[in-house]
Design an enzyme around this catalytic site. Structure first.
Site, PDB file in Angstrom:
ATOM      1  N   TYR A   1     -11.131   4.850   5.086  1.00 17.37           N
ATOM      2  CA  TYR A   1      -9.820   4.530   5.644  1.00 17.37           C
ATOM      3  C   TYR A   1      -9.970   3.565   6.827  1.00 17.37           C
ATOM      4  O   TYR A   1     -10.621   3.883   7.827  1.00 17.37           O
ATOM      5  CB  TYR A   1      -9.068   5.798   6.086  1.00 17.37           C
TER       6      TYR A   1
ATOM      7  N   PRO B   1       2.171  12.790  -2.327  1.00 25.61           N
ATOM      8  CA  PRO B   1       3.241  13.604  -2.924  1.00 25.61           C
ATOM      9  C   PRO B   1       4.518  12.807  -3.174  1.00 25.61           C
ATOM     10  O   PRO B   1       5.351  13.217  -3.979  1.00 25.61           O
ATOM     11  CB  PRO B   1       3.475  14.690  -1.867  1.00 25.61           C
TER      12      PRO B   1
ATOM     13  N   LYS C   1      13.582   4.763  -1.753  1.00 25.01           N
ATOM     14  CA  LYS C   1      13.819   3.560  -0.941  1.00 25.01           C
ATOM     15  C   LYS C   1      13.410   2.264  -1.634  1.00 25.01           C
ATOM     16  O   LYS C   1      13.676   1.182  -1.117  1.00 25.01           O
ATOM     17  CB  LYS C   1      13.136   3.694   0.411  1.00 25.01           C
TER      18      LYS C   1
ATOM     19  N   SER D   1       4.664   6.736   8.376  1.00 24.03           N
ATOM     20  CA  SER D   1       4.474   5.651   9.342  1.00 24.03           C
ATOM     21  C   SER D   1       5.511   5.753  10.465  1.00 24.03           C
ATOM     22  O   SER D   1       5.489   4.952  11.381  1.00 24.03           O
ATOM     23  CB  SER D   1       4.562   4.286   8.643  1.00 24.03           C
TER      24      SER D   1
HETATM   25  P1  NDP Z   1       2.991   9.653   0.222  1.00 20.01           P
HETATM   26  O1  NDP Z   1       3.009   9.445  -1.237  1.00 20.01           O
HETATM   27  O2  NDP Z   1       3.820  10.767   0.746  1.00 20.01           O
HETATM   28  O3  NDP Z   1       3.405   8.287   0.909  1.00 20.01           O
HETATM   29  C1  NDP Z   1       3.581   8.224   2.283  1.00 20.01           C
HETATM   30  C2  NDP Z   1       4.356   6.974   2.649  1.00 20.01           C
HETATM   31  O4  NDP Z   1       5.672   7.026   2.082  1.00 20.01           O
HETATM   32  C3  NDP Z   1       4.561   6.874   4.140  1.00 20.01           C
HETATM   33  O5  NDP Z   1       3.460   6.334   4.810  1.00 20.01           O
HETATM   34  C4  NDP Z   1       5.811   6.016   4.207  1.00 20.01           C
HETATM   35  O6  NDP Z   1       5.466   4.674   3.896  1.00 20.01           O
HETATM   36  C5  NDP Z   1       6.630   6.601   3.060  1.00 20.01           C
HETATM   37  N1  NDP Z   1       7.417   7.775   3.458  1.00 20.01           N
HETATM   38  C6  NDP Z   1       6.964   9.036   3.726  1.00 20.01           C
HETATM   39  N2  NDP Z   1       7.986   9.855   4.034  1.00 20.01           N
HETATM   40  C7  NDP Z   1       9.097   9.117   3.957  1.00 20.01           C
HETATM   41  C8  NDP Z   1      10.475   9.417   4.170  1.00 20.01           C
HETATM   42  N3  NDP Z   1      10.873  10.634   4.515  1.00 20.01           N
HETATM   43  N4  NDP Z   1      11.374   8.414   4.013  1.00 20.01           N
HETATM   44  C9  NDP Z   1      10.982   7.168   3.662  1.00 20.01           C
HETATM   45  N5  NDP Z   1       9.701   6.823   3.446  1.00 20.01           N
HETATM   46  C10 NDP Z   1       8.757   7.795   3.589  1.00 20.01           C
HETATM   47  O7  NDP Z   1       1.520   9.970   0.748  1.00 20.01           O
HETATM   48  P2  NDP Z   1       0.250   8.995   0.935  1.00 20.01           P
HETATM   49  O8  NDP Z   1       0.112   8.080  -0.203  1.00 20.01           O
HETATM   50  O9  NDP Z   1       0.300   8.417   2.300  1.00 20.01           O
HETATM   51  O10 NDP Z   1      -0.911  10.066   0.867  1.00 20.01           O
HETATM   52  C11 NDP Z   1      -0.953  11.100   1.851  1.00 20.01           C
HETATM   53  C12 NDP Z   1      -2.374  11.324   2.276  1.00 20.01           C
HETATM   54  O11 NDP Z   1      -3.157  11.761   1.179  1.00 20.01           O
HETATM   55  C13 NDP Z   1      -3.129  10.103   2.800  1.00 20.01           C
HETATM   56  O12 NDP Z   1      -2.841   9.788   4.139  1.00 20.01           O
HETATM   57  C14 NDP Z   1      -4.547  10.554   2.633  1.00 20.01           C
HETATM   58  O13 NDP Z   1      -4.918  11.407   3.687  1.00 20.01           O
HETATM   59  C15 NDP Z   1      -4.497  11.328   1.325  1.00 20.01           C
HETATM   60  N6  NDP Z   1      -4.894  10.491   0.170  1.00 20.01           N
HETATM   61  C16 NDP Z   1      -6.035  10.829  -0.494  1.00 20.01           C
HETATM   62  C17 NDP Z   1      -6.478  10.081  -1.542  1.00 20.01           C
HETATM   63  C18 NDP Z   1      -7.735  10.470  -2.255  1.00 20.01           C
HETATM   64  O14 NDP Z   1      -8.222   9.683  -3.054  1.00 20.01           O
HETATM   65  N7  NDP Z   1      -8.291  11.625  -1.987  1.00 20.01           N
HETATM   66  C19 NDP Z   1      -5.763   8.872  -1.995  1.00 20.01           C
HETATM   67  C20 NDP Z   1      -4.548   8.614  -1.256  1.00 20.01           C
HETATM   68  C21 NDP Z   1      -4.139   9.422  -0.229  1.00 20.01           C
HETATM   69  P3  NDP Z   1       6.133   3.382   4.589  1.00 20.01           P
HETATM   70  O15 NDP Z   1       5.251   2.989   5.704  1.00 20.01           O
HETATM   71  O16 NDP Z   1       6.140   2.389   3.471  1.00 20.01           O
HETATM   72  O17 NDP Z   1       7.512   3.759   5.068  1.00 20.01           O
END
Ligand code: NDP
Length: 325
Positions: free
Chosen positions: A58, A213, A222, A293
Site C-alpha cells: 500500500y 464491501p 455514486k 476517504s
Molecule cells: P470499499 O469497497 O468499501 O471502497 C471504499 C471507497 O468507497 C472509499 O475509499 C470511498 O472512495 C468510497 N466510499 C466509502 N464509503 C462511502 C460512502 N458512504 N459514500 C460514498 N462513497 C463511499 O473498500 P476498499 O476497496 O477501500 O477496501 C477496504 C479495505 O480492504 C482496504 O483499505 C484494504 O485494507 C482492504 N483490501 C484488501 C485487499 C486484499 O487483496 N487483501 C484488496 C483491496 C482492499 P472515494 O474516495 O472514491 O470516495
C-alpha cells in the site's frame, strides 16, 4: 452516534475483532495525508473500531509509515487495537516478491519498522505464490509466531484447496495453522465467502476479514450517473480502476445498483447501508474492512449497525432477485 459496535471472534480464535474495521489501501498517502488520516483513524477508534488493515504494497510502504506515526501520536494502548500487514509484493527484485521464507521474514521485519510496533497481530499472505511450496510458507509463518513477531497468520485470495493444504501441513508437522482469510466480498462477488469456504468454517474454524464491501464505491450508487470528480478512479496510479469502471461489465453492474435502489428506499436506508448490511448479516464474516476517504463516509458506513435489523430474509430474497437475473 446511535449504534453499538459489535465484536466477533476471528474464526475459532479467541481474538475479538470489531465487525467493522478500517483499511488504508487506496486512501493513505494517495488521498489522505497524515493529518486527514489521523482524523479518520481517531473517528474509527473512538467509535469502537479495533482493527486497522495494512499491507507492504500500500503506497509502497508509505501507508504503513503514516499509520505507524498516527499510532505513536495517539498513544493508544497497544493492547486495545489489532494491526495487520500483508506480504507478497515487497519490491521489484526476485527476492522481494512472493511467499518464500526469505521474503516473508524480510517483509515482516520491514513492516514492524514502518509501523513502529513490536509485533503484528494479523499477518497475511497477500496472494497465493505458485512458485513457493505451501510448506515453506507455513513454516516461515510458524517461526514468526514462535518469535512473537506475529500473533495470527492468514491468507488473502487463496483458493479453498490451497487453504486446506496449509491446514493439513500445519497439522502434519505440528505448526501453527492459518487463522483467517481475506477475500473480496460484496454483492457482486460472493462465491468464496458463500460457497467455496463453507467447509473451512466448519472443519477448521476459518475467520474472514473481507475487503471492498462497496466494490470500491460502486455499491454506494455514486457512479450511477458518471464519475464524481473527487473519487478514487481519478487517483494517480489507479487508472486501471477507471478503465475497469468504464468496461461493459461495470456498466452492467451499475444497472444492477440502480435496480437495488428501490429496495433501499423501501427500507428507508441508503444503498451503501443496504450493501454493507448484507455483508454484516453473514455470520461467517468476522470483520468488514471499510475504506473511506472522508469522515462522512465512515459515519454513514458505521451507521449500518443501527439499521441492520431492517435487512430481513425477505430483503435478501429481493436483493438476490436483482443480482441473479
Ligand atoms: P470499499 O469497497 O468499501 O471502497 C471504499 C471507497 O468507497 C472509499 O475509499 C470511498 O472512495 C468510497 N466510499 C466509502 N464509503 C462511502 C460512502 N458512504 N459514500 C460514498 N462513497 C463511499 O473498500 P476498499 O476497496 O477501500 O477496501 C477496504 C479495505 O480492504 C482496504 O483499505 C484494504 O485494507 C482492504 N483490501 C484488501 C485487499 C486484499 O487483496 N487483501 C484488496 C483491496 C482492499 P472515494 O474516495 O472514491 O470516495
Amino acid at each position: 452516534m446511535n449504534f453499538e459496535m459489535e465484536y466477533r471472534r476471528l474464526g475459532k480464535s479467541g481474538l475479538k475483532v470489531s465487525v467493522f474495521s478500517f483499511g488504508s489501501w487506496v486512501t493513505f498517502s494517495n488521498q489522505l495525508n497524515e493529518k486527514a488520516a489521523t482524523e479518520l483513524m481517531e473517528y474509527a477508534y473512538d467509535n469502537g473500531i479495533n482493527f486497522f488493515d495494512n499491507a507492504e504494497i500500500y503506497a509502497n510502504g508509505n501507508s504503513e509509515i503514516i499509520m505507524g506515526k498516527i499510532l505513536k501520536k495517539t498513544g493508544w494502548s497497544r493492547d486495545t487495537y489489532i494491526l495487520s500487514s500483508k506480504v507478497f509484493w515487497g519490491g521489484e527484485k526476485p527476492t522481494q516478491i512472493g511467499l518464500s521464507r526469505k521474503h516473508i521474514t524480510d517483509g515482516c521485519h520491514a513492516a514492524l519498522k514502518r509501523l513502529q510496533v513490536e509485533y503484528i497481530d494479523l499477518f497475511f499472505c497477500h496472494r497465493p505464490d505458485p512458485e513457493t511450496p505451501i510448506e515453506e510458507t507455513v513454516r516461515a509463518m510458524d517461526v514468526l509466531i514462535q518469535q512473537g513477531k506475529v500473533l495470527y497468520w492468514g491468507t488473502s485470495e487463496w483458493e479453498a484447496e490451497q487453504i486446506t493444504e496449509a491446514y493439513e501441513i500445519a497439522e502434519k508437522f505440528n505448526l501453527t495453522p492459518p487463522t483467517m482469510e481475506q477475500p473480496e466480498y460484496n454483492l457482486f462477488n460472493r462465491g468464496k465467502i458463500e460457497k467455496d469456504y463453507l467447509p473451512l468454517y466448519k472443519k477448521y474454524g476459518l475467520g474472514t476479514t473481507i475487503w471492498s464491501p462497496l466494490a470500491s464505491g460502486l455499491l454506494t450508487g455514486k457512479y450511477n450517473h458518471g464519475f464524481p470528480s473527487n473519487s478514487r478512479v481519478y487517483v494517480k496510479g489507479y487508472e486501471w480502476l477507471k478503465e475497469q469502471f468504464e468496461s461493459d461489465e461495470t456498466i452492467q453492474k451499475i444497472g444492477k445498483v440502480k435496480e437495488l435502489q428501490p429496495i433501499a428506499e423501501r427500507l428507508e436506508i441508503s444503498l451503501t447501508q443496504l450493501a454493507l448490511g448484507y455483508c454484516l448479516k453473514n455470520p461467517n464474516v468476522s470483520t468488514i474492512i471499510l475504506g473511506a476517504s472522508k469522515k462522512e463516509q465512515l459515519k454513514e458506513n458505521l451507521g449500518t449497525l443501527s439499521i441492520v435489523d431492517k435487512i430481513t430474509d425477505s430483503t435478501i430474497k429481493d436483493i438476490n432477485k436483482v443480482l441473479d437475473k
